[in-house]
Motif scaffolding. Structure first.
Motif, short mmCIF file in Angstrom:
data_model
loop_
_atom_site.label_atom_id
_atom_site.label_comp_id
_atom_site.label_asym_id
_atom_site.label_seq_id
_atom_site.Cartn_x
_atom_site.Cartn_y
_atom_site.Cartn_z
N ILE A 65 1.39 4.99 8.61
CA ILE A 65 2.68 4.51 9.12
C ILE A 65 2.70 4.52 10.64
CG2 ILE A 65 5.14 5.06 9.24
CD1 ILE A 65 4.92 5.97 6.31
N LEU A 66 2.11 5.54 11.26
CA LEU A 66 2.07 5.59 12.73
C LEU A 66 1.21 4.46 13.30
CD1 LEU A 66 1.85 9.43 13.39
CD2 LEU A 66 3.76 7.88 13.87
N VAL A 67 0.12 4.12 12.63
CA VAL A 67 -0.70 2.99 13.09
C VAL A 67 0.09 1.69 12.98
CG1 VAL A 67 -2.76 1.63 12.55
CG2 VAL A 67 -2.90 4.11 12.65
N LEU A 68 0.83 1.52 11.86
CA LEU A 68 1.68 0.34 11.70
C LEU A 68 2.75 0.28 12.79
CD1 LEU A 68 2.36 0.12 7.88
CD2 LEU A 68 0.91 -1.34 9.26
N TYR A 113 0.83 -1.20 0.00
CA TYR A 113 0.00 0.00 0.00
C TYR A 113 0.87 1.26 0.00
CZ TYR A 113 -4.14 -2.78 0.99
OH TYR A 113 -5.16 -3.67 0.94
N LEU A 114 1.95 1.24 0.76
CA LEU A 114 2.83 2.41 0.79
C LEU A 114 3.52 2.60 -0.56
CD1 LEU A 114 4.37 2.16 4.34
CD2 LEU A 114 2.75 3.83 3.48
N TYR A 115 3.83 1.51 -1.25
CA TYR A 115 4.41 1.64 -2.58
C TYR A 115 3.41 2.29 -3.53
CZ TYR A 115 6.37 0.49 -7.10
OH TYR A 115 6.85 0.58 -8.37
N SER A 159 1.86 7.68 -6.41
CA SER A 159 0.92 8.78 -6.66
C SER A 159 1.08 9.91 -5.65
CB SER A 159 -0.51 8.25 -6.60
OG SER A 159 -0.80 7.83 -5.29
N VAL A 160 2.29 10.11 -5.15
CA VAL A 160 2.49 11.12 -4.11
C VAL A 160 2.25 12.54 -4.62
CG1 VAL A 160 4.99 11.33 -4.42
CG2 VAL A 160 3.99 11.79 -2.20
N ARG A 161 2.59 12.82 -5.85
CA ARG A 161 2.38 14.18 -6.38
C ARG A 161 0.90 14.49 -6.56
NH1 ARG A 161 7.42 14.56 -10.43
NH2 ARG A 161 8.94 15.02 -8.80
N GLU A 162 0.12 13.51 -6.98
CA GLU A 162 -1.30 13.75 -7.18
C GLU A 162 -2.05 13.86 -5.85
OE1 GLU A 162 0.22 11.11 -8.72
OE2 GLU A 162 0.39 11.96 -10.74
N SER A 163 -1.59 13.16 -4.83
CA SER A 163 -2.31 13.16 -3.56
C SER A 163 -2.00 14.39 -2.71
CB SER A 163 -2.02 11.89 -2.78
OG SER A 163 -0.64 11.77 -2.53
N GLY A 164 -0.86 15.02 -2.91
CA GLY A 164 -0.53 16.26 -2.21
C GLY A 164 -0.31 16.06 -0.72
N TRP A 165 -0.53 17.16 0.03
CA TRP A 165 -0.30 17.13 1.47
C TRP A 165 -1.32 16.26 2.20
CZ3 TRP A 165 4.00 18.23 3.75
CH2 TRP A 165 4.89 19.11 3.14
N VAL A 166 -2.54 16.23 1.67
CA VAL A 166 -3.56 15.39 2.31
C VAL A 166 -3.14 13.92 2.24
CG1 VAL A 166 -5.97 14.65 2.19
CG2 VAL A 166 -5.39 17.03 1.79
N GLY A 167 -2.64 13.48 1.10
CA GLY A 167 -2.16 12.12 0.95
C GLY A 167 -0.96 11.84 1.83
N PHE A 168 -0.09 12.86 1.97
CA PHE A 168 1.07 12.69 2.84
C PHE A 168 0.66 12.51 4.29
CE2 PHE A 168 4.31 14.52 5.64
CZ PHE A 168 5.36 13.68 5.32
N ILE A 169 -0.31 13.30 4.75
CA ILE A 169 -0.79 13.18 6.13
C ILE A 169 -1.47 11.83 6.34
CG2 ILE A 169 -2.45 14.13 7.78
CD1 ILE A 169 -1.76 16.91 6.59
N GLU A 170 -2.25 11.39 5.34
CA GLU A 170 -2.89 10.08 5.46
C GLU A 170 -1.85 8.96 5.52
OE1 GLU A 170 -5.44 9.96 2.09
OE2 GLU A 170 -7.04 11.09 3.10
N ALA A 171 -0.80 9.05 4.71
CA ALA A 171 0.26 8.03 4.74
C ALA A 171 1.02 8.08 6.06
CB ALA A 171 1.21 8.23 3.56
N ALA A 172 1.23 9.28 6.60
CA ALA A 172 1.91 9.39 7.89
C ALA A 172 1.07 8.75 9.00
CB ALA A 172 2.19 10.86 8.22
N ILE A 173 -0.24 8.95 8.96
CA ILE A 173 -1.12 8.31 9.95
C ILE A 173 -1.08 6.80 9.79
CG2 ILE A 173 -3.54 8.03 10.62
CD1 ILE A 173 -3.90 11.02 9.96
#
Length: 145
Positions: free
Chosen positions: A105-108, A82-84, A89-103
């Motif tokens: 990773i923190l849950v993991l 999922y992280l891959y 698609s990191v450029r299309e998701s922007g900061w919202v996608g980055f924050i969601e991915a950070a959350i």
């Protein structure tokens, strides 16, 4: 048009696919049966892998911890997938996608910390982890040296 004709017309591709798939599987099984080798020898049915004769039995009992660690590996491996997908698609998701991915990773990470704290990833059996009590050795030798 009747309802049965409509159903058949709607699902004919699935029926053809299933018939072809089952026929192909049957054809491969029959081909292997008729074309397969018929050699009979003393050592024919003994396990042999990588040029090394097997030692022991194949019915070796493994600890449940082995399967538990294997399941954890699969779970974390799928989450890495999922992280891959997110990293592609990191450029299309922007900061919202980055924050969601950070959350995510923190849950993991919280799950991994929990597994370590409860000892789910410890391979050593409990009897090997017991620490011996320090013995009090007294010198009973009355002769001075």
């Amino acid at each position: 048009m009747s309802t049965t004709t409509e159903v058949i017309a709607h699902h004919w591709a699935l029926a053809v696919f299933l018939v072809v798939a089952i026929g192909l599987c049957g054809l491969m099984l029959l081909g292997a049966f008729f074309l397969g080798g018929r050699a009979r020898a003393r050592a024919k049915h003994t396990p042999f892998e990588s040029g090394i004769d097997s030692v022991g039995t194949a019915r070796m009992r493994l600890s449940a911890k082995f399967y538990l660690v294997a399941m954890f590996f699969v779970i974390f491996d799928v989450e890495a997938l999922y992280l891959y997908a997110w990293s592609v698609s990191v450029r299309e998701s922007g900061w919202v996608g980055f924050i969601e991915a950070a959350i995510f990773i923190l849950v993991l990470l919280a799950g991994l910390v929990y597994l370590v704290r409860i000892g789910a990833l410890d391979w050593t059996p409990a009897r090997s982890q017991r620490r011996s009590k320090p013995s009090t050795i007294t010198n009973t030798n009355s002769h001075p040296q």
